[in-house]
Structure formats: C-alpha cells, structure tokens
Design a protein around this motif. Structure first.
Motif, PDB file in Angstrom:
ATOM      1  N   ARG A  44       0.673  -0.993   0.068  1.00  0.00           N
ATOM      2  CA  ARG A  44       0.106  -0.096   0.240  1.00  0.00           C
ATOM      3  C   ARG A  44       0.804   1.125   0.037  1.00  0.00           C
ATOM      4  N   LYS A  45       0.586   2.333  -0.979  1.00  0.00           N
ATOM      5  CA  LYS A  45       1.363   3.102  -1.046  1.00  0.00           C
ATOM      6  C   LYS A  45       0.940   4.275  -0.152  1.00  0.00           C
ATOM      7  N   SER A  46      -0.080   4.340   0.674  1.00  0.00           N
ATOM      8  CA  SER A  46      -0.269   5.241   1.930  1.00  0.00           C
ATOM      9  C   SER A  46       0.568   4.850   3.217  1.00  0.00           C
ATOM     10  N   ASP A  47       1.130   3.781   3.179  1.00  0.00           N
ATOM     11  CA  ASP A  47       2.104   3.560   4.144  1.00  0.00           C
ATOM     12  C   ASP A  47       3.452   4.264   4.192  1.00  0.00           C
ATOM     13  N   GLU A  48       3.792   4.943   3.141  1.00  0.00           N
ATOM     14  CA  GLU A  48       4.907   5.659   2.798  1.00  0.00           C
ATOM     15  C   GLU A  48       5.171   7.103   3.325  1.00  0.00           C
ATOM     16  N   GLN A  49       5.100   7.103   4.753  1.00  0.00           N
ATOM     17  CA  GLN A  49       5.129   8.730   5.310  1.00  0.00           C
ATOM     18  C   GLN A  49       6.613   8.598   5.852  1.00  0.00           C
ATOM     19  N   GLU A  50       7.005   9.921   5.988  1.00  0.00           N
ATOM     20  CA  GLU A  50       8.218  10.208   6.579  1.00  0.00           C
ATOM     21  C   GLU A  50       8.171  10.555   8.216  1.00  0.00           C
ATOM     22  N   ASP A  51       8.103   9.360   8.864  1.00  0.00           N
ATOM     23  CA  ASP A  51       7.960   9.618  10.345  1.00  0.00           C
ATOM     24  C   ASP A  51       8.357   8.169  10.726  1.00  0.00           C
ATOM     25  N   GLU A  52       8.242   7.990  12.256  1.00  0.00           N
ATOM     26  CA  GLU A  52       8.609   6.967  12.711  1.00  0.00           C
ATOM     27  C   GLU A  52       7.984   5.441  12.149  1.00  0.00           C
ATOM     28  N   ALA A  54       6.998   4.944   9.326  1.00  0.00           N
ATOM     29  CA  ALA A  54       7.862   4.775   8.057  1.00  0.00           C
ATOM     30  C   ALA A  54       8.927   4.119   8.026  1.00  0.00           C
ATOM     31  N   ILE A  55       9.813   4.296   9.193  1.00  0.00           N
ATOM     32  CA  ILE A  55      10.907   3.459   9.484  1.00  0.00           C
ATOM     33  C   ILE A  55      10.657   2.127   9.743  1.00  0.00           C
ATOM     34  N   VAL A  56       9.597   1.717  10.546  1.00  0.00           N
ATOM     35  CA  VAL A  56       9.048   0.514  10.970  1.00  0.00           C
ATOM     36  C   VAL A  56       8.557  -0.142   9.910  1.00  0.00           C
ATOM     37  N   ASN A  57       7.952   0.462   9.035  1.00  0.00           N
ATOM     38  CA  ASN A  57       7.373  -0.196   7.673  1.00  0.00           C
ATOM     39  C   ASN A  57       8.488  -0.598   6.728  1.00  0.00           C
ATOM     40  N   ARG A  58       9.504   0.432   6.655  1.00  0.00           N
ATOM     41  CA  ARG A  58      10.755   0.085   5.817  1.00  0.00           C
ATOM     42  C   ARG A  58      11.464  -0.990   6.314  1.00  0.00           C
ATOM     43  N   ALA A 127       9.031  -8.960  12.822  1.00  0.00           N
ATOM     44  CA  ALA A 127       8.341  -7.993  11.885  1.00  0.00           C
ATOM     45  C   ALA A 127       6.969  -7.624  12.160  1.00  0.00           C
ATOM     46  N   PHE A 128       6.170  -8.756  12.726  1.00  0.00           N
ATOM     47  CA  PHE A 128       4.916  -8.358  13.050  1.00  0.00           C
ATOM     48  C   PHE A 128       4.719  -7.900  14.319  1.00  0.00           C
ATOM     49  N   PHE A 129       5.371  -7.946  15.329  1.00  0.00           N
ATOM     50  CA  PHE A 129       5.472  -7.366  16.650  1.00  0.00           C
ATOM     51  C   PHE A 129       6.109  -6.170  16.573  1.00  0.00           C
ATOM     52  N   PHE A 130       7.071  -6.023  15.731  1.00  0.00           N
ATOM     53  CA  PHE A 130       7.490  -4.517  15.557  1.00  0.00           C
ATOM     54  C   PHE A 130       6.316  -3.594  14.854  1.00  0.00           C
ATOM     55  N   LEU A 131       5.694  -4.179  14.134  1.00  0.00           N
ATOM     56  CA  LEU A 131       4.661  -3.228  13.476  1.00  0.00           C
ATOM     57  C   LEU A 131       3.492  -2.781  14.457  1.00  0.00           C
ATOM     58  N   GLU A 132       3.254  -3.786  15.259  1.00  0.00           N
ATOM     59  CA  GLU A 132       2.045  -3.779  16.133  1.00  0.00           C
ATOM     60  C   GLU A 132       2.390  -2.917  17.460  1.00  0.00           C
ATOM     61  N   SER A 133       3.627  -2.861  17.678  1.00  0.00           N
ATOM     62  CA  SER A 133       4.339  -2.443  18.895  1.00  0.00           C
ATOM     63  C   SER A 133       3.985  -0.862  19.059  1.00  0.00           C
ATOM     64  N   GLY A 142       9.249   5.889  20.999  1.00  0.00           N
ATOM     65  CA  GLY A 142      10.263   5.743  19.947  1.00  0.00           C
ATOM     66  C   GLY A 142      10.584   4.643  19.440  1.00  0.00           C
ATOM     67  N   LEU A 143      11.693   4.646  18.659  1.00  0.00           N
ATOM     68  CA  LEU A 143      11.948   3.284  18.175  1.00  0.00           C
ATOM     69  C   LEU A 143      12.597   2.230  19.091  1.00  0.00           C
ATOM     70  N   ARG A 144      13.322   2.827  20.251  1.00  0.00           N
ATOM     71  CA  ARG A 144      13.830   2.136  21.191  1.00  0.00           C
ATOM     72  C   ARG A 144      12.796   1.556  22.035  1.00  0.00           C
ATOM     73  N   ALA A 145      11.897   2.377  22.302  1.00  0.00           N
ATOM     74  CA  ALA A 145      10.849   1.568  23.017  1.00  0.00           C
ATOM     75  C   ALA A 145       9.903   0.424  22.406  1.00  0.00           C
ATOM     76  N   ARG A 146      10.044   0.816  21.127  1.00  0.00           N
ATOM     77  CA  ARG A 146       9.038  -0.345  20.218  1.00  0.00           C
ATOM     78  C   ARG A 146      10.017  -1.686  20.005  1.00  0.00           C
ATOM     79  N   ILE A 147      11.354  -1.307  19.798  1.00  0.00           N
ATOM     80  CA  ILE A 147      12.221  -2.482  19.761  1.00  0.00           C
ATOM     81  C   ILE A 147      12.334  -3.138  20.980  1.00  0.00           C
ATOM     82  N   LEU A 148      12.141  -2.548  22.306  1.00  0.00           N
ATOM     83  CA  LEU A 148      12.399  -3.228  23.574  1.00  0.00           C
ATOM     84  C   LEU A 148      10.935  -4.151  23.738  1.00  0.00           C
ATOM     85  N   GLU A 149       9.907  -3.354  23.185  1.00  0.00           N
ATOM     86  CA  GLU A 149       8.615  -4.522  23.449  1.00  0.00           C
ATOM     87  C   GLU A 149       8.745  -5.318  22.489  1.00  0.00           C
TER      88      GLU A 149
END
Length: 490
Positions: A44-52, A54-58, A127-133, A142-149
C-alpha cells in the motif's frame, strides 16, 4: 613435497570456498531484487510517510523481502539440484562447470534450511510484533521503546513455543535418552521444531494441492479464449451495446441526490463493460487461438495431473514392497554419480515440470480456500500485516515442497541438509497415509470437476439447462448480464 602439496590443497579449498560463497551471494541477490519488486508492487502506497511508522514499515519491508527471497530459493533448490546432477553426468570433465559440484549443492541446501528457520522463528515474528508495538507504558515513545517491546514479546513467544515442544516431546518419547536430549537446544529443539513445522506444511500442501489442481482448469479457462461452438458473438455484442447505452441513459437521467441508485447502476454498468471487453477479446482471437491453444493447454494440464497421480500410485506400491522407497531411507549415490530418473535427462526434465506444477497448484489452492481467501494481495493496496502473512504462508509451502515431492515419489532426490533429518519421514504409516490421501483426494477433485463440466454440457446440448437441474453455476451465466443490466447468478 608434502608441505607444498598441503599448501596447494589449502589454497584450492580456500578458492573453492570463496567461489561457492560468491555464487550463493549472487543467486540470493537476484532473488532478493525480484522479491523486492514483487512486494513493492502490492504494498500500500499510503504507508510511505516520513515518520517513525515509515521507518518501521521500511524495516518490515526488508524482512519480508528477505523471507520471500528465501521462499523462492527453497522452491528453486530442488529443480536446480536435479538439473545440476544431470549436467554433471553429461559433462563430467568440462572446465566451464567445475563450479557446479556436490559441495555447492550441499551448501545451498544447508543455507536454505538455516534461513528458513531464521525467517520463520525470528524475522517474521519480529516484523509482526515490531509493526504492532507502541512501547511499554511509562517509557518514552520512540524506536527504542518499540524495539524493546518487540524483543520482550519475542522472548515470551520463544519460551512458550519451547515449553510446548518440550512437553510434547516428553509425552511422546519417554525413554531416558530422549529426555536428556531435551536439554540440547541446537541439536534437538530447532530440528524437532522445524520437523513439526514441515509436517504442518506438508499437511497444508495436502489440502491445497488437490484443490489447486482442479482449480487450474478454471483459471486457464478464464485466461484463454474458449472455442465458440454454436455461438453468435455479433449478436451478443449488439445486445450488450444496447444494455450499456440504456444504463448510461438511466444514469444521466437520475439526480445526484439518489446516491444508492447511482452506485448500483454504476456497478451494473461496470459489469456490462467487463463482459463487453471479454466478448471483444473473444471476437478478435484467431481461429488457432480458439480451436488449438485452449484444447492443447487443457490436455496438457490433464496429462500433468494424471502423471502426478500415477507416480504417487507407483510410489505407494514401492513403499509396500521396498523399504528403501522411504523418504528417510538409504542415501543415494551422490551428486553427479548417477541419474535420479530411469529415463535420464528426459525424466529429470519431467520431474522439474511436475514440481513447478505442484507448487503453482498449491499456491492457487491456498488462495482458493475460504479461510485464506482474505490473504490475496491487491496491487498497491496491501497492508504490511497482510504481506507478512503472505510471506509466512509462502515460506511454509515452499519449505514443505521438497519434502512433499520426495514423500510422494515425484523425485528420488535424497534431501540434503536439515531437510532430510525430519523424524516423521521415517514413519512408514505417516508416509503411506500421506500418499494414499493425496491420490484419493486429487482423484476425487478431478472426477468432480470433469463430471460437473460434462453434466453441464450435456444439459446444455439437450436444452435442459434452463430447468436449473444442476446446482453448480456456469461461468458463462455468472458473468452474462440480463436484459435489465443485472447479472444472472444461479
């Protein structure tokens, strides 16, 4: 002299290792690039934002691409091994194929098994837990909190799975040696766990492949132009043109305030245009395409399916009289020492065609099942969660394909690496039951498919199709619009 010979042997071994690593890297790079273009086509092209997000999706996109590349490699591994064996037999002393040897084939099988385990148990859950975290409550987002979870969730999932495997294996194997092996993580847990996953993948293939084999005839019937027998295409196109013009007039006369009627008429008009496009394609098709290509493709599909069933029946007889026919039986002569087929290169080519045919049929059957129908990806409109589900499903199917091909007797190639260490491959009753179920279910699906088609044609020839004696809807009636613009559905 002995020292010089030892040094030259080390150099030769080093150069062979570098050459094999380079070949493996190039092959995987090609598969990775192709997989990336496939996923980006459906993402989906709508997932291509320039924020946190977007990095998780990438990051999830790269992990999914890696997994899809591993799936493609697992599918191509068995045909590549079969054709490599025949090439080595045909040109044993050729300078240009020295890179193609048994060490390279063994290395590819070990890498495919290792990466399959890595993707299935680590990358895809991450990848699944990272998307849902979202990060734990009380911590800075932030990314560190999502990676930790994500890491915590992976740890809990690993403990849950390992505990279930430990309990299941302890209940099945009650001797002391088996209980001691339960504490060996690398040599017991992972092969045993992957063996269970491969068994579930083979059971899924047992469910999907017969459905896909019968579904392939309908799909090819939709892609190809059928012969026009006792059918006036000009008259049908004239009727459809009148219906399209009538619907356009009704749409023009309606006011924009009546949203429901406008949407309904637009849908009917779209159906009429689709049917008109199909009629135009059938009219433009040449006589060779209508009268030769369609029957030839249908006969080819029937021949391939029949050969698959015959090979499975022969394998059942071999299992009953010969112990070496078991998938986990005696090892073969090795790569490049003897042909894997009694018919030589022709038999090997036939095995490769059947393996690809079974894989395509299993994918078609997988998406044809009601439970997995929502997994069908859509161009430019597929979420990352659905892409992860598709990648995991394709990985399970592709990893089980070599095991299914060897279990059914489609090929006699002995599974290398961890693929041949599965415990259930040595169980005679499981292997025999698997072959019997595949042969019976495939035969029933084909008989039902062809008897339904013959019954419909007989009713149509006798003029009894208007009485609705058959419950199965015909494709022509399902797609053909009626005089008022509505589709006819039995």
């Amino acid at each position: 002299m002995e020292g010089l010979d030892e040094v030259s042997a080390r150099e030769q071994h080093f150069h062979s290792q570098v050459r094999e690593s380079t070949i493996c890297f190039l092959l995987f790079a090609i598969l990775y690039i192709v997989s990336y273009f496939i996923i980006t086509r459906y993402k989906r092209k709508s997932d291509e934002q320039e924020d946190e997000d977007a990095i998780v999706n990438r990051i999830s996109l790269f992990l999914c691409t890696f997994t899809l590349a591993v799936s493609a490699g697992a599918v191509l591994l068995l045909p590549f091994s079969i054709i490599s064996n025949e090439i080595l037999l045909s040109f044993p002393h050729s300078y240009y194929i020295q890179w193609l040897n048994g060490s390279l084939i063994h290395g590819l099988w070990n890498l495919a098994s290792l990466f399959s385990n890595l993707c299935l148990f680590v990358l895809m859950p991450f990848a699944f837990f990272f998307l849902e975290s979202e990060g734990f409550a009380g911590l800075k987002k932030g990314l560190r909190a999502r990676i930790l979870e994500t890491l915590v969730m992976l740890l809990l999932l690993a403990l849950l799975i390992l505990g279930m495997v430990w309990v299941a294996s302890a209940l099945v194997d009650k001797d002391a040696a088996s209980r001691e092996s339960l504490y060996d993580l690398w040599e017991f847990y992972l092969p045993y766990l992957y063996s269970c996953v491969s068994l579930m993948g083979c059971l899924l293939l047992l469910l999907c492949t017969p459905v896909g084999l019968s579904r392939m005839f309908a799909i090819m019937g939709q892609l190809l132009v059928k012969p026009a027998i006792l059918e006036d295409l000009d008259e049908q196109m004239y009727i459809v043109a009148l219906e399209e013009e009538a619907l356009q007039r009704r749409l023009t006369g309606l006011s924009s305030s009546v949203d429901y009627n406008v949407m309904e008429l637009e849908q009917e008009l779209e159906n009429v245009k689709i049917f008109k496009t199909k009629l135009e394609r059938r009219k433009k098709a040449s006589a060779w395409e209508r009268n030769l290509v369609y029957p030839a493709v249908m006969v080819l599909l029937l021949i391939e399916t029949s050969i698959s069933v015959i090979l499975v029946a022969c394998n059942i007889l071999c299992l009953l009289v010969d112990e070496t026919a078991m998938p986990k039986g005696t090892r073969g002569p090795g790569i490049g020492n003897a042909s894997l087929s009694a018919f030589g290169f022709v038999g090997a080519a036939l095995e490769i065609i059947l393996i690809f045919y079974l894989m395509v049929s299993s994918v078609v059957g997988f998406y044809s099942l009601r439970f997995f129908g929502d997994f069908i990806p859509k161009k430019d409109d597929t979420t990352m969660t659905k892409i992860i589900g598709n990648c995991v499903s394709l990985l399970v199917l592709s990893s089980a394909l070599p095991v299914m091909s060897r279990t059914l007797g489609i090929t006699r190639f002995d599974l290398l690496g961890d693929f041949g260490r599965f415990n259930w491959l040595g169980n005679f009753y499981i292997v025999l039951s698997y072959n019997l179920l595949f042969a019976v279910v495939t035969t029933l699906c084909l008989v039902r498919k062809f008897t339904s088609a013959v019954r419909e044609e007989l009713l149509k020839a006798l003029g009894l199709h208007k009485l609705h004696l058959s419950r199965a809807p015909r494709e022509s009636d399902a797609a053909k619009p009626s005089a008022n613009g509505h589709q006819k559905v039995l």
